[in-house]
Design a protein around this motif. Sequence first.
Motif, short mmCIF file in Angstrom:
data_model
loop_
_atom_site.label_atom_id
_atom_site.label_comp_id
_atom_site.label_asym_id
_atom_site.label_seq_id
_atom_site.Cartn_x
_atom_site.Cartn_y
_atom_site.Cartn_z
N ARG A 236 44.11 31.46 31.36
CA ARG A 236 43.80 32.89 31.24
C ARG A 236 43.72 33.56 32.61
N TYR A 237 43.96 34.87 32.58
CA TYR A 237 43.84 35.70 33.78
C TYR A 237 42.48 36.41 33.77
N PRO A 238 42.01 36.88 34.95
CA PRO A 238 40.69 37.54 35.02
C PRO A 238 40.51 38.68 34.02
N VAL B 289 34.35 31.38 37.13
CA VAL B 289 35.57 31.16 37.91
C VAL B 289 35.27 31.25 39.40
N ALA B 290 34.48 32.25 39.79
CA ALA B 290 34.10 32.41 41.20
C ALA B 290 33.33 31.18 41.69
N SER C 161 30.83 40.64 43.92
CA SER C 161 31.78 41.33 43.03
C SER C 161 32.84 40.40 42.44
N PHE C 162 32.57 39.09 42.35
CA PHE C 162 33.49 38.07 41.82
C PHE C 162 34.68 37.84 42.75
N ALA C 163 35.39 38.93 43.18
CA ALA C 163 36.54 38.84 44.09
C ALA C 163 37.61 37.90 43.57
N LEU C 164 37.98 38.06 42.30
CA LEU C 164 39.05 37.25 41.70
C LEU C 164 40.39 37.93 41.92
N TRP C 165 41.44 37.13 41.93
CA TRP C 165 42.80 37.65 42.11
C TRP C 165 43.42 37.91 40.74
N PRO C 166 43.81 39.13 40.44
CA PRO C 166 44.27 39.46 39.09
C PRO C 166 45.55 38.76 38.65
#
Length: 358
Positions: free
Chosen positions: A135-137, A148-149, A85-90
């Motif tokens: 940029r942000y997610p 990014v992941a 699920s990518f699991a990026l920090w917003p």
Amino acid sequence: MIEVQDVSKKYGDFTALHSIDLKIKTGEFIAVLGPSGCGKTTLLKLLAGFMGPTTGNIVMDGTLMATAKRVTPPEKRNIGMVFQSFALWPHMTVADHIKFPLDHHPNRKKESKAELQSRINDVLGLVGLDAFAARYPSELSGGQKQRVALARAIAPLPNLLLMDEPFSALDVELRMEMRKEIQKLHRETGASIVFVTHDQSEALAIADKIVVMNDGRIEQIAPPEIIYTRPETPFVATFVGKCNLIKGQWKKEGFVPEIDPGSIWPDLGVARSFKADGIYPVRPEQLQLSPAKKNGLHGRVTFVQYQGHEIHYTVEVAGGTWTVHEPVYLPRFQAGDAVEVSLKAGAGQERDFLSAAR
């Protein structure tokens, strides 16, 4: 070198893994392939250190990492992880996502600000995100988020990169693009990769070796070409490439199909397990159709699918269902047509080539 030694995992009365043995060489790209619930993700979690085995050992580069009594946690292993699920920090930019593991990974040495920024720039370039550092997610596409992941996982130069169905949230075109990215990263980082997937075409396309799993057991471990052309079990034969399993009798001169006792099919390198059970596995592209004649093996076309470069036929033959793939330039049959089914004259050439190469 990573060794999984006689590892099993139980959840109460349920056994998720049964006595798994697996060796992963340094720099090797392993795809773990199988249907949902076969134990793929459980194996990945054991390699990551998210949990311990019920029995058995896991050894990484000569160091014992996990037993039934002791487990080295993920933060003390030199691994990278890419989640489904990518699991990026917003709240973090793309550059911040790459910087975070460089600041906190246990195997990274303290670096100057210039060295740290240089590494961040190198990773951004490697995944093609140079222009997206700030940029942000929420400002990224699905493919960019996946990059990014990946970047976050490879930034600290892990010895082992674990990937849990990372492309499942992407569309078909992006999946194809990301396969190329993964292969590029593998070449340039030299890390060992364990890539979990249920997509057989994905595993065949990108891995050095495939581990086929079913019901918590390993069915076969081999390079993609061998998995496809020389399956060792009925499950591997039907899950990877959808083999037709023809019943009959094996003799010294070859295979005699039960439904066509007047013909003899050549041995194309069929595994002993199939011979012992009186089965001949044949790929859809190794069969051919022609208009029905008096002699030969007759069938009736029940379903036709146009696939661009191929036509996929479903044919009823003596009460069984066979799948046949033919090039589009051959005369096309329609549902309801009576046909003759036969083994192509050159069906064994690819297997002979692989056997000689080994």
